[in-house]
Scaffold this motif. Structure first.
Motif, PDB file in Angstrom:
ATOM      1  N   SER A  54       0.925  -1.281   0.035  1.00 30.51           N
ATOM      2  CA  SER A  54      -0.038  -0.027   0.002  1.00 30.51           C
ATOM      3  C   SER A  54       0.926   1.305  -0.061  1.00 30.51           C
ATOM      4  O   SER A  54       0.620   2.332  -0.737  1.00 30.51           O
ATOM      5  N   ASP A  55       1.858   1.220   0.883  1.00 27.30           N
ATOM      6  CA  ASP A  55       2.840   2.418   0.856  1.00 27.30           C
ATOM      7  C   ASP A  55       3.569   2.614  -0.277  1.00 27.30           C
ATOM      8  O   ASP A  55       3.847   3.724  -0.788  1.00 27.30           O
ATOM      9  N   GLY A  56       4.021   1.352  -1.117  1.00 25.20           N
ATOM     10  CA  GLY A  56       4.689   1.828  -1.974  1.00 25.20           C
ATOM     11  C   GLY A  56       3.778   2.197  -3.311  1.00 25.20           C
ATOM     12  O   GLY A  56       4.261   3.058  -4.151  1.00 25.20           O
ATOM     13  N   GLU A  57       2.602   1.743  -3.218  1.00 29.72           N
ATOM     14  CA  GLU A  57       1.621   2.413  -4.430  1.00 29.72           C
ATOM     15  C   GLU A  57       1.386   3.971  -4.157  1.00 29.72           C
ATOM     16  O   GLU A  57       1.469   4.831  -5.035  1.00 29.72           O
ATOM     17  N   ALA A  58       1.053   4.257  -2.781  1.00 30.82           N
ATOM     18  CA  ALA A  58       0.744   5.688  -2.447  1.00 30.82           C
ATOM     19  C   ALA A  58       2.037   6.496  -2.888  1.00 30.82           C
ATOM     20  O   ALA A  58       1.899   7.629  -3.491  1.00 30.82           O
ATOM     21  N   THR A  59       3.149   6.071  -2.680  1.00 27.06           N
ATOM     22  CA  THR A  59       4.429   6.947  -2.652  1.00 27.06           C
ATOM     23  C   THR A  59       4.737   7.220  -3.934  1.00 27.06           C
ATOM     24  O   THR A  59       5.300   8.346  -4.501  1.00 27.06           O
ATOM     25  N   VAL A  60       4.515   6.117  -4.877  1.00 23.19           N
ATOM     26  CA  VAL A  60       4.830   6.409  -6.335  1.00 23.19           C
ATOM     27  C   VAL A  60       4.134   7.159  -7.024  1.00 23.19           C
ATOM     28  O   VAL A  60       4.493   7.787  -7.898  1.00 23.19           O
ATOM     29  N   LEU A  99      13.212   0.867  -4.225  1.00 24.55           N
ATOM     30  CA  LEU A  99      12.259   0.365  -3.319  1.00 24.55           C
ATOM     31  C   LEU A  99      12.893  -0.528  -2.172  1.00 24.55           C
ATOM     32  O   LEU A  99      12.893  -1.725  -2.454  1.00 24.55           O
ATOM     33  N   MET A 100      13.123  -0.031  -0.917  1.00 20.30           N
ATOM     34  CA  MET A 100      13.610  -0.731   0.039  1.00 20.30           C
ATOM     35  C   MET A 100      12.657  -1.379   1.057  1.00 20.30           C
ATOM     36  O   MET A 100      12.660  -1.227   2.106  1.00 20.30           O
ATOM     37  N   GLY A 101      11.567  -2.125   0.342  1.00 26.26           N
ATOM     38  CA  GLY A 101      10.530  -2.762   1.003  1.00 26.26           C
ATOM     39  C   GLY A 101       9.983  -4.240   0.461  1.00 26.26           C
ATOM     40  O   GLY A 101      10.280  -4.242  -0.795  1.00 26.26           O
ATOM     41  N   GLU A 102       9.566  -5.086   1.209  1.00 27.56           N
ATOM     42  CA  GLU A 102       9.478  -6.306   0.461  1.00 27.56           C
ATOM     43  C   GLU A 102       8.427  -6.521  -0.385  1.00 27.56           C
ATOM     44  O   GLU A 102       8.575  -7.152  -1.354  1.00 27.56           O
ATOM     45  N   THR A 103       7.381  -5.773  -0.298  1.00 24.86           N
ATOM     46  CA  THR A 103       6.184  -5.744  -1.056  1.00 24.86           C
ATOM     47  C   THR A 103       6.009  -4.516  -1.605  1.00 24.86           C
ATOM     48  O   THR A 103       5.075  -4.166  -2.588  1.00 24.86           O
ATOM     49  N   ALA A 104       6.720  -3.401  -1.546  1.00 22.35           N
ATOM     50  CA  ALA A 104       6.419  -2.156  -2.215  1.00 22.35           C
ATOM     51  C   ALA A 104       6.549  -2.267  -3.814  1.00 22.35           C
ATOM     52  O   ALA A 104       5.518  -1.381  -4.246  1.00 22.35           O
ATOM     53  N   PRO A 105       7.305  -3.104  -4.267  1.00 20.30           N
ATOM     54  CA  PRO A 105       7.435  -3.094  -5.547  1.00 20.30           C
ATOM     55  C   PRO A 105       5.926  -3.408  -6.293  1.00 20.30           C
ATOM     56  O   PRO A 105       5.816  -3.040  -7.432  1.00 20.30           O
ATOM     57  N   VAL A 106       5.237  -4.501  -5.787  1.00 16.25           N
ATOM     58  CA  VAL A 106       3.668  -4.645  -6.267  1.00 16.25           C
ATOM     59  C   VAL A 106       3.027  -3.350  -6.314  1.00 16.25           C
ATOM     60  O   VAL A 106       2.405  -3.021  -7.372  1.00 16.25           O
ATOM     61  N   GLY A 107       2.949  -2.386  -5.310  1.00 11.17           N
ATOM     62  CA  GLY A 107       2.196  -1.275  -5.285  1.00 11.17           C
ATOM     63  C   GLY A 107       2.704  -0.383  -6.227  1.00 11.17           C
ATOM     64  O   GLY A 107       1.928   0.335  -6.913  1.00 11.17           O
ATOM     65  N   ALA A 108       4.107  -0.267  -6.420  1.00 10.37           N
ATOM     66  CA  ALA A 108       4.550   0.480  -7.186  1.00 10.37           C
ATOM     67  C   ALA A 108       4.380   0.431  -8.762  1.00 10.37           C
ATOM     68  O   ALA A 108       3.932   1.419  -9.581  1.00 10.37           O
ATOM     69  N   TYR A 109       4.484  -0.879  -9.237  1.00  3.15           N
ATOM     70  CA  TYR A 109       4.046  -1.516 -10.537  1.00  3.15           C
ATOM     71  C   TYR A 109       2.508  -0.825 -10.603  1.00  3.15           C
ATOM     72  O   TYR A 109       2.287  -0.283 -11.976  1.00  3.15           O
ATOM     73  N   ARG A 110       1.729  -1.149  -9.850  1.00  8.90           N
ATOM     74  CA  ARG A 110       0.193  -0.822  -9.938  1.00  8.90           C
ATOM     75  C   ARG A 110      -0.005   0.699 -10.084  1.00  8.90           C
ATOM     76  O   ARG A 110      -0.655   1.009 -11.130  1.00  8.90           O
ATOM     77  N   ALA A 111       0.931   1.436  -9.487  1.00 10.93           N
ATOM     78  CA  ALA A 111       0.759   2.846  -9.688  1.00 10.93           C
ATOM     79  C   ALA A 111       1.208   3.292 -10.898  1.00 10.93           C
ATOM     80  O   ALA A 111       0.518   4.425 -11.565  1.00 10.93           O
ATOM     81  N   VAL A 122      10.159   4.105 -16.504  1.00 15.78           N
ATOM     82  CA  VAL A 122      10.661   4.416 -15.174  1.00 15.78           C
ATOM     83  C   VAL A 122      11.569   2.978 -14.851  1.00 15.78           C
ATOM     84  O   VAL A 122      10.746   1.780 -14.848  1.00 15.78           O
ATOM     85  N   ALA A 123      12.734   3.272 -14.412  1.00 16.63           N
ATOM     86  CA  ALA A 123      13.314   2.063 -13.748  1.00 16.63           C
ATOM     87  C   ALA A 123      13.064   1.801 -12.357  1.00 16.63           C
ATOM     88  O   ALA A 123      12.930   2.669 -11.637  1.00 16.63           O
ATOM     89  N   VAL A 124      13.144   0.432 -12.074  1.00 16.23           N
ATOM     90  CA  VAL A 124      12.784   0.247 -10.877  1.00 16.23           C
ATOM     91  C   VAL A 124      13.742  -0.962 -10.589  1.00 16.23           C
ATOM     92  O   VAL A 124      13.830  -1.907 -10.942  1.00 16.23           O
ATOM     93  N   ILE A 125      14.081  -0.817  -8.816  1.00 17.61           N
ATOM     94  CA  ILE A 125      14.753  -1.652  -8.421  1.00 17.61           C
ATOM     95  C   ILE A 125      14.299  -2.091  -6.952  1.00 17.61           C
ATOM     96  O   ILE A 125      13.789  -1.158  -6.130  1.00 17.61           O
ATOM     97  N   GLY A 126      14.118  -3.198  -6.823  1.00 21.40           N
ATOM     98  CA  GLY A 126      13.431  -3.642  -5.411  1.00 21.40           C
ATOM     99  C   GLY A 126      14.472  -4.278  -4.547  1.00 21.40           C
ATOM    100  O   GLY A 126      15.424  -4.427  -4.690  1.00 21.40           O
ATOM    101  N   LEU A 127      13.978  -4.648  -3.114  1.00 26.19           N
ATOM    102  CA  LEU A 127      14.911  -5.021  -2.419  1.00 26.19           C
ATOM    103  C   LEU A 127      15.095  -6.612  -2.236  1.00 26.19           C
ATOM    104  O   LEU A 127      16.216  -6.827  -2.222  1.00 26.19           O
ATOM    105  N   ARG A 128      14.035  -7.433  -2.282  1.00 26.97           N
ATOM    106  CA  ARG A 128      14.335  -8.784  -2.208  1.00 26.97           C
ATOM    107  C   ARG A 128      13.654  -9.413  -3.196  1.00 26.97           C
ATOM    108  O   ARG A 128      12.399  -9.122  -3.570  1.00 26.97           O
TER     109      ARG A 128
END
Length: 340
Positions: free
Chosen positions: A227-233, A248-260, A272-278
């Motif tokens: 949720s935070d990943g989506e709102a922040t992006v 994106l230094m969060g476990e699931t933040a990329p899922v929300g970021a992609y959606r946003a 937009v280039a994206v790199i996730g944590l794990r």
């Protein structure tokens, strides 16, 4: 069945049966085997409460989780995989793992004080370490065995294992900066969490080393969940000079970021280039394939177990140096870090 009945059945003294069950050397192998077989056949199990009273030990290790930042409640599989490794390491020493979950909004030190006063466990594993974490001093002052999953700002010596966030940020930023990105958005944990300070400091250092002045508007501290990943992006992409890349230094933040990004008609790995944590299960279905980092959670769990076992055995002239280790993560190249 209690131990008195078992002893009577075998025609042995209670002391002999007790020593056999506890694998004492002053009991012959034949007697020990006879006692163990009878206990199994007759369904005898030791009275753990009595054992605890006599020995002062519970035979358990507590793993303290919180609902504030540890993301077990957000479908994050990190801790489930980690706990499996911890339990595996402890069970080899006849110890059990207990997960103790602090209530949402509850002060961590208050939670810890309550369980220490009850003698709930013999040792502790702490997670979500704060920058100023009073739990560390509390346990050190009382000589209570523990290992922290994460560092803190304290100058005192204690046992910890932490992910090598310095190397993660260094490698991710090098990848993005070398591709020509100068506006890189950062989604980091809350500022109270210690690794957030590490991440932000390394992010700023990488930019400055490349001659880029860090922009505070591109740095966000938050829950780093989906949720935070989506709102922040969404917020970052409304900036006049929006970022061309995201870390994106969060476990699931990329899922929300992609959606946003897709809702804004922007394509990850292209616009937009994206790199996730794990590389976690929640992110493996993302397309394009997420560039992120891998680690063996089972091995990390085993290392935490070994660390707390060392603190349990510590003390005296032969005390071991506390475990202090940065746990490496390996860059896994997908295609999300690319851009047109």
């Amino acid at each position: 069945m209690d131990i008195r009945t078992l002893a009577s059945h075998l025609g042995l003294s209670i002391g002999t049966v007790s020593r056999a069950l506890n694998d004492r050397k002053d009991v012959s192998p034949a007697t020990r085997q006879r006692v163990i077989e009878a206990a199994a056949t007759l369904g005898y199990t030791p009275n753990q409460s009595g054992r605890t009273l006599r020995s002062g030990r519970t035979g358990t290790i507590g793993f303290m989780l919180t609902l504030e930042h540890d993301s077990a409640i957000h479908g994050d599989p990190f801790f489930m995989a980690l706990l499996e490794g911890v339990q595996s390491g402890l069970s080899a020493h006849d110890l059990d793992l207990i997960v103790l979950l602090a209530r949402k909004g509850e002060d961590g030190l208050t939670f810890l004080r309550r369980h220490v006063s009850r003698g709930t466990v013999d040792g502790w594993l702490l997670s979500a370490t704060q920058y100023d974490d009073q739990r560390i001093a509390f346990l050190l002052d009382r000589n209570i065995p523990f290992v922290a999953l994460g560092r803190t700002s304290t100058a005192r010596d204690y046992a910890w294992i932490d992910l090598d966030f310095e190397r993660v940020v260094e490698e991710a930023m090098a990848l993005l900066i070398s591709a020509g990105h100068r506006r890189i958005g950062l989604v980091a944990p809350p500022a109270t969490i210690n690794n957030s300070h590490i991440v932000v400091e390394c992010y700023r250092a990488a930019l400055k080393a490349a001659g880029i002045e860090p922009n505070p508007a591109l740095i966000h501290n938050g829950a780093t969940d989906e949720s935070d990943g989506e709102a922040t992006v969404r917020e970052l992409m409304t900036l006049k000079d929006r970022p061309s890349a995201l870390l994106l230094m969060g476990e699931t933040a990329p899922v929300g970021a992609y959606r946003a990004l897709r809702d804004l008609e922007l394509q990850p790995g292209c616009d937009v280039a994206v790199i996730g944590l794990r590389d976690n299960p929640a992110c493996r279905a993302l397309s394009p394939d997420l560039t992120c980092f891998t680690l063996d959670l089972n091995e990390l769990g085993l290392a935490l177990a070994q660390g707390v076992l060392a603190t349990l055995a510590g003390g005296g002239e032969n005390a071991l140096e506390p475990t202090q280790k940065l746990w490496s993560m390996t860059l896994r190249l997908g295609t999300s870090h690319l851009s047109a």
